[in-house]
Design a protein around this motif. Structure first.
Motif, short mmCIF file in Angstrom:
data_model
loop_
_atom_site.label_atom_id
_atom_site.label_comp_id
_atom_site.label_asym_id
_atom_site.label_seq_id
_atom_site.Cartn_x
_atom_site.Cartn_y
_atom_site.Cartn_z
N GLN A 292 45.67 -35.58 79.20
CA GLN A 292 44.88 -34.39 79.35
C GLN A 292 43.59 -34.34 79.85
OE1 GLN A 292 44.52 -32.66 75.18
NE2 GLN A 292 43.52 -30.78 75.80
N GLY B 93 40.76 -36.97 83.68
CA GLY B 93 42.35 -37.30 83.03
C GLY B 93 43.14 -37.50 84.08
N THR C 215 37.41 -38.02 78.99
CA THR C 215 38.74 -37.33 78.59
C THR C 215 38.57 -36.87 76.99
OG1 THR C 215 39.50 -39.35 77.85
CG2 THR C 215 40.29 -38.44 80.14
#
Length: 347
Positions: free
Chosen positions: A170, A186, A232
């Motif tokens: 993600q 990500g 992230t």
């Protein structure tokens, strides 16, 4: 020198069934210096670490490589692509000696003096790592400086890595700017790293078989330094550590001698790279390169990878119970010091 067959009579307005995999438009040159190209449609210069000359770098991550096409378009009316016989763009391999003949796998054409369309077929290429220099010139015939003669122009690095990508991680917005730092935001649906160095929509339409990676160019006697840092939200991704020196991130498949540091932060979320360009070619600069001094006339291109892994919650050691890995592949273009006509640049 490598000159590709082309026709300069084609027009972008004409029907063209060829698929463009990546468009790099609006290319300018800092201070009008042909050796300092800028790629504003590709690179976010507000976030690019200062003092590093970044160039386009493409990785081919398909097992069965298909030809791909890149469109380069100069945005300045004071610069145009150099033309060879028949109006062909003049393209050189950075790592090959001059006048080595046609490069296998490469075809290119000028659709106008400021637009070059390049197609690469990796199945015909002789090497897994290639760096191309597309020669440019000042419009109106202004005389080029020595640095412009030696390494001026537009570049493209191509790395063939027939490995599967990692699983998607993600992503998140880049957040606040960190000086001298490239943030890893990500990975996308194909597992390709997303960096704040590139514009947010740069991967839109890019083939799943291609990946944009960090690529920079360093002249002999110069240095380049910056950090890669993870940004992230929900994944504990850390750079791995060398067993012999936990303060360093291991480099695969082998560590180039110019790569002096891959410093790993205590948490493993940051890797600081220091590249010192010192290949010994500076010894050729005191006089015109003599016959046999091929190392003065050909540069190098190195690609290496830094591996990072996701660590499950509560794991205190990055090597314990790894869930998945992510691979980052910087590429370094090292141009030659001299031309075959005896023009050399010094530090």
């Amino acid at each position: 020198m490598i000159e590709t067959l082309s026709s300069a009579t084609a027009s972008l307005e004409q029907e063209d069934p060829l698929i463009i995999d990546l468009e790099i438009t609006g290319i300018t040159f800092e201070g009008g210096d042909l050796s300092q190209p800028l790629y504003p449609s590709l690179i976010n210069y507000d976030r690019a670490p200062e003092g590093v000359q970044f160039e386009p770098g493409l990785q081919i991550i398909a097992l069965d490589s298909k030809p791909f096409t890149v469109l380069f378009q100069i945005g300045s009316d004071k610069v145009e692509f150099m033309q060879g016989p028949g109006g062909a763009p003049v393209i050189e391999s950075v790592a090959a000696a001059p006048d080595m003949g046609q490069m296998e796998g490469l075809s290119a054409e000028l659709t106008d003096p400021r637009t070059c369309r390049l197609t690469w077929n990796q199945t015909l290429a002789a090497s897994a790592v290639t760096a191309l220099r597309i020669r440019c010139q000042h419009s109106g015939g202004s005389v080029a400086t020595a640095p412009e003669e030696v390494d001026g122009g537009v570049y493209l690095a191509i790395v063939h890595r027939p490995d599967k990508g990692s699983e998607p991680i993600q992503g998140m917005p880049p957040g606040d700017l960190e000086p001298d730092t490239i943030k890893v935001l990500g990975t996308d649906a194909q597992g390709r790293p997303r960096y704040d160095l590139f514009l947010a929509d740069v991967l839109t339409g890019l083939s799943p078989d291609l990946e944009l990676e960090v690529c920079f160019r360093v002249r002999e006697g110069h240095t380049a330094s910056f950090s890669l840092v993870f940004s992230t939200p929900d994944n504990d991704i850390r750079f791995q550590s060398m067993s012999a020196d936990p303060s360093q991130v291991p480099v695969q498949p082998e560590r180039p001698w110019q790569l002096r540091n891959t410093g790993r932060s205590e948490l493993g979320d940051r890797c600081t790279l220091l590249w010192v360009q010192n290949t010994g070619r500076s010894a050729c600069m005191t006089s015109s390169p003599a016959k046999g001094q091929i190392h003065c006339l050909a540069g190098r291109v190195d690609s290496f990878f830094l591996e990072a892994s996701e660590v499950p919650p509560g794991a205190g050691e990055p090597r314990a119970a790894l869930l998945r890995s992510v691979r980052f592949d910087p590429t370094v273009i090292q141009p030659p010091s001299c031309t075959s006509s005896g023009i050399c640049i010094t530090m």
